[in-house]
Design a protein around this motif. Structure first.
Motif, PDB file in Angstrom:
ATOM      1  N   GLY A   1      -3.819  -0.294   5.484  1.00 38.81           N
ATOM      2  CA  GLY A   1      -2.611   0.270   6.075  1.00 38.81           C
ATOM      3  C   GLY A   1      -2.920   1.164   7.256  1.00 38.81           C
ATOM      4  O   GLY A   1      -4.032   1.626   7.460  1.00 38.81           O
ATOM      5  N   ARG A   2      -1.914   1.418   8.078  1.00 39.66           N
ATOM      6  CA  ARG A   2      -2.038   2.232   9.268  1.00 39.66           C
ATOM      7  C   ARG A   2      -2.000   3.701   8.891  1.00 39.66           C
ATOM      8  O   ARG A   2      -1.249   4.114   8.036  1.00 39.66           O
ATOM      9  N   THR A   3      -2.805   4.524   9.555  1.00 37.00           N
ATOM     10  CA  THR A   3      -2.777   5.955   9.314  1.00 37.00           C
ATOM     11  C   THR A   3      -2.501   6.676  10.612  1.00 37.00           C
ATOM     12  O   THR A   3      -2.825   6.193  11.694  1.00 37.00           O
TER      13      THR A   3
ATOM     14  N   PRO B   1      -0.688   7.410   4.319  1.00 36.36           N
ATOM     15  CA  PRO B   1      -0.281   6.160   4.967  1.00 36.36           C
ATOM     16  C   PRO B   1       0.577   5.316   4.039  1.00 36.36           C
ATOM     17  O   PRO B   1       0.645   5.565   2.835  1.00 36.36           O
ATOM     18  N   PHE B   2       1.208   4.322   4.617  1.00 31.45           N
ATOM     19  CA  PHE B   2       2.014   3.403   3.814  1.00 31.45           C
ATOM     20  C   PHE B   2       1.114   2.685   2.810  1.00 31.45           C
ATOM     21  O   PHE B   2       0.070   2.138   3.168  1.00 31.45           O
ATOM     22  N   PRO B   3       1.500   2.657   1.518  1.00 25.93           N
ATOM     23  CA  PRO B   3       0.644   2.070   0.478  1.00 25.93           C
ATOM     24  C   PRO B   3       0.755   0.558   0.419  1.00 25.93           C
ATOM     25  O   PRO B   3       1.372  -0.011  -0.486  1.00 25.93           O
ATOM     26  N   VAL B   4       0.122  -0.113   1.372  1.00 27.39           N
ATOM     27  CA  VAL B   4       0.203  -1.571   1.446  1.00 27.39           C
ATOM     28  C   VAL B   4      -0.284  -2.220   0.160  1.00 27.39           C
ATOM     29  O   VAL B   4       0.262  -3.222  -0.302  1.00 27.39           O
ATOM     30  N   ASP B   5      -1.314  -1.615  -0.445  1.00 32.69           N
ATOM     31  CA  ASP B   5      -1.890  -2.239  -1.640  1.00 32.69           C
ATOM     32  C   ASP B   5      -0.953  -2.203  -2.837  1.00 32.69           C
ATOM     33  O   ASP B   5      -1.173  -2.907  -3.820  1.00 32.69           O
TER      34      ASP B   5
ATOM     35  N   THR C   1       4.206   6.369  -6.371  1.00 26.57           N
ATOM     36  CA  THR C   1       3.383   7.269  -5.580  1.00 26.57           C
ATOM     37  C   THR C   1       2.968   6.572  -4.294  1.00 26.57           C
ATOM     38  O   THR C   1       3.067   5.356  -4.172  1.00 26.57           O
ATOM     39  N   TRP C   2       2.521   7.381  -3.305  1.00 25.42           N
ATOM     40  CA  TRP C   2       2.006   6.804  -2.065  1.00 25.42           C
ATOM     41  C   TRP C   2       0.522   6.480  -2.223  1.00 25.42           C
ATOM     42  O   TRP C   2      -0.021   5.661  -1.501  1.00 25.42           O
ATOM     43  N   HIS C   3      -0.109   7.185  -3.157  1.00 26.14           N
ATOM     44  CA  HIS C   3      -1.552   7.071  -3.296  1.00 26.14           C
ATOM     45  C   HIS C   3      -1.925   7.591  -4.681  1.00 26.14           C
ATOM     46  O   HIS C   3      -1.236   8.440  -5.238  1.00 26.14           O
ATOM     47  N   ALA C   4      -3.036   7.122  -5.209  1.00 29.08           N
ATOM     48  CA  ALA C   4      -3.432   7.519  -6.559  1.00 29.08           C
ATOM     49  C   ALA C   4      -3.579   9.025  -6.712  1.00 29.08           C
ATOM     50  O   ALA C   4      -3.365   9.575  -7.789  1.00 29.08           O
ATOM     51  N   HIS C   5      -3.940   9.698  -5.616  1.00 29.31           N
ATOM     52  CA  HIS C   5      -4.154  11.138  -5.694  1.00 29.31           C
ATOM     53  C   HIS C   5      -3.119  11.917  -4.873  1.00 29.31           C
ATOM     54  O   HIS C   5      -3.355  13.064  -4.492  1.00 29.31           O
TER      55      HIS C   5
END
Length: 308
Positions: free
Chosen positions: A3-5, A29-33, A51-55
């Motif tokens: 994803g883009r940051t 960033p956008f959580p493409v995964d 969530t956007w990210h695991a952390h």
């Protein structure tokens, strides 16, 4: 993470794609995964597992580099956007744009449907037509029943297309998603623009002129009398107009704008506190600290530290 940051000013980017500016606020960033098929949008139910990210510390102040639209099915929900608290309930919409500082509430249960979208997922013409970067528009929208029904129908259709990965080849699936997303965003943009227009029509002309003057001059002018003189109104007329429009005094309105700008500078930059004060009309750092603490209950240094 794919994803883009977006790299913040003076920031650094970690191996997980998260960037962190000199102010210590993380940009996710956008959580493409986490997207179905790896496309540039997500649509689904709100819930504690999202969530956007695991952390990602969603209950702490952070930024995202993508759009989020939340259509609530229940409430009330309290959500902070750019240091302002918004209360949303069933049928309300919150639209958070890239780069805005925000925070989820631990005490609120988020129920409804959430849409997340990468800025580059739609072509430029659609971005312009839908006003995706109209930061002057209110983030909290309250559609009337007819518009709410239309928004729900458009969002439900988008969600069905998003989840249907079997009936079309990937290229056509993505094209259909773009068309469905555009239809939803056009309705949403019309709602946002009309909501802002309705609010403007309700404003007293005197207050509108005062508000615009404060926006232009708050960094150097904190005097109610000076604004009244410049606009050709008596102080009493100005007090009456501002109180009718906002429920507060002209001095309170000016101070609130100064505090907001100070918070933005403290959060988004690594400027020394003295320079932040000077940027909002306080050449003396001690006077700025007293002013800020009186109106926020925290010193500028404490406020900045809480964002870390």
């Amino acid at each position: 993470m794919a994803g883009r940051t977006v790299q913040g000013d003076g920031g650094r980017e970690g191996g997980d794609g998260i960037s962190e500016g000199g102010d210590g606020i993380r940009t996710f960033p956008f959580p493409v995964d986490l997207s179905v098929g790896g496309v540039g949008i997500q649509v689904g139910p709100m819930g504690t597992g999202r969530t956007w990210h695991a952390h990602a510390p969603l209950h702490r102040v952070h930024r995202i580099d993508f759009h989020v639209v939340m259509l609530f099915g229940d409430g009330p929900v309290h959500h902070m956007i750019d240091f302002a608290e918004y209360e949303a309930t069933a049928g309300d919409v919150l639209w958070i744009r890239p780069g805005q500082v925000h925070r989820f509430s631990r005490a609120s249960e988020y129920r409804g449907t959430v849409l997340a979208m990468q800025p580059g997922f739609l072509p430029r013409a659609t971005v312009e037509a839908t006003g995706l970067y109209r930061y002057d528009l209110p983030p909290l929208l309250r559609p009337d029943p007819a518009r709410l029904d239309a928004l729900r129908a458009a969002l439900d259709q988008l969600r069905r297309e998003y989840e249907d990965t079997e009936t079309l080849p990937f290229s056509l699936h993505t094209a259909v998603l773009r068309h469905s997303l555009t239809a939803f965003l056009l309705r949403l943009a019309h709602l946002a623009a009309s909501s802002a227009e309705a609010a403007r029509q309700q404003d007293d002309t005197t207050f509108t002129l005062f508000r615009d003057a404060v926006e232009q001059g708050f960094s150097t002018n904190h005097s109610v009398s000076a604004y009244a003189d410049a606009l050709g109104y008596s102080r009493r007329t100005l007090v009456r107009a501002v109180r009718a429009a906002t429920g507060e005094t002209p001095k309170g309105f000016i101070d609130k704008r100064v505090v907001l700008e100070a918070k933005r500078l403290l959060a988004h930059t690594d400027l020394p506190i003295g320079r932040v004060g000077a940027a909002v009309g306080f050449p003396d750092a001690a006077n700025f600290s007293k002013f800020f603490q009186l109106r926020t209950g925290r010193t500028p240094a404490a406020f900045r530290a809480e964002l870390g």
